[in-house]
Design an enzyme around this catalytic site. Structure first.
Site, PDB file in Angstrom:
ATOM      1  CD  GLU A  47      -2.184   1.445   2.832  1.00 27.69           C
ATOM      2  OE1 GLU A  47      -2.462   2.609   3.194  1.00 27.69           O
ATOM      3  OE2 GLU A  47      -2.220   0.459   3.595  1.00 27.69           O
ATOM      4  CG  ASP A  51       0.114   6.991  -0.994  1.00 31.19           C
ATOM      5  OD1 ASP A  51      -1.011   7.473  -1.196  1.00 31.19           O
ATOM      6  OD2 ASP A  51       1.070   7.658  -0.552  1.00 31.19           O
ATOM      7  CG  ASP A 120      -5.732   1.120   3.245  1.00 26.24           C
ATOM      8  OD1 ASP A 120      -5.601   2.280   2.804  1.00 26.24           O
ATOM      9  OD2 ASP A 120      -5.882   0.859   4.457  1.00 26.24           O
ATOM     10  CD  GLU A 123      -3.293   4.350  -1.529  1.00 32.06           C
ATOM     11  OE1 GLU A 123      -3.214   5.554  -1.809  1.00 32.06           O
ATOM     12  OE2 GLU A 123      -3.154   3.905  -0.365  1.00 32.06           O
TER      13      GLU A 123
END
Length: 232
Positions: A47, A51, A120, A123
């Site tokens: 994640e 991101d 989450d 990502e």
């Protein structure tokens, strides 16, 4: 994970070489904690990576797409696109909600529909895709899944309609845009202005406000909401 692999292959032409990495991307911490003896990896590190690459690619897209937008406006738009609720929506669009591995408690409490968990996982998937393929493949996926909604205006929070109207009208070259006061009513300390916006001498929108600037914004908003077809 076979169903997930089928979805990825059929809808996005994505085939993971590292199936374990893909599985990790969809493993929530609650599932890993309930199976500690198996030493299962969860998706938090992926994640983190996803991101970062998402921020980069969306920033690049916005920078090239809107050459006249100031940094502040670009940052606000990016924040709308990559916020939790938006990413959860993209995850649902991709059917990712069906494949997340959750602990029993998290499942019972509605975790599968929770925006935080879905965002989450989305990502984390991007992070896994980056590691398994490359940034070009992540970009291809983002442009297939996310960018169409961005270009449809789903994340625009327009506050400066004058600038927005100008950008819309001048996509193919300079166009003469002018604002003029139609009327002023009320006492000097509490006036109301009626303004119209003209393109090449043609009135395309009208607005009212307690200052000329506010009235001009309302006129531009009126023109934008009518659509470009009525402006030319």
């Amino acid at each position: 994970m076979k169903e997930l692999q089928t979805v990825l292959k059929n809808h996005f032409e994505i085939e993971f070489a590292d199936k374990k990495l893909l599985e990790t991307a969809f493993t929530h911490t609650s599932y890993a904690n309930e199976h500690r003896l198996l030493k299962i990896s969860h998706n938090e590190r992926l994640e983190f990576l996803g991101d970062a690459v998402l921020q980069l690619l969306i920033s690049e897209y916005l920078y090239k797409k809107y050459p006249k937008k100031p940094e502040g406006d670009l940052s606000k738009l990016r924040a709308m696109i990559v916020r939790e609720e938006s990413l959860a929506g993209f995850a649902r669009d991709c059917q990712f909600d069906q494949f997340i591995k959750l602990g029993k408690g998290e499942e019972k409490s509605g975790g599968r529909n929770r925006d935080t968990i879905l965002g989450d996982a989305f990502e984390a998937f991007l992070g896994a895709l980056l590691l398994d393929k490359d940034v070009a493949k992540v970009k291809e996926f983002i442009y297939q899944v996310m960018i169409p909604k961005v270009e449809a205006g789903e994340f625009e929070m327009i506050t400066d309609y004058k600038t927005h109207l100008q950008e819309l009208l001048q996509v193919n070259g300079d166009v003469a845009i002018r604002y003029q006061v139609i009327s002023e009513t009320g006492p000097a300390h509490d006036k109301v202005f009626d303004v119209e916006v003209l393109v090449e001498g043609k009135s395309i929108g009208q607005g009212q406000g307690r200052s000329k600037k506010l009235a001009e914004q309302e006129a531009a908003k009126n023109a934008v909401e009518k659509g470009l077809d009525s402006c030319i």
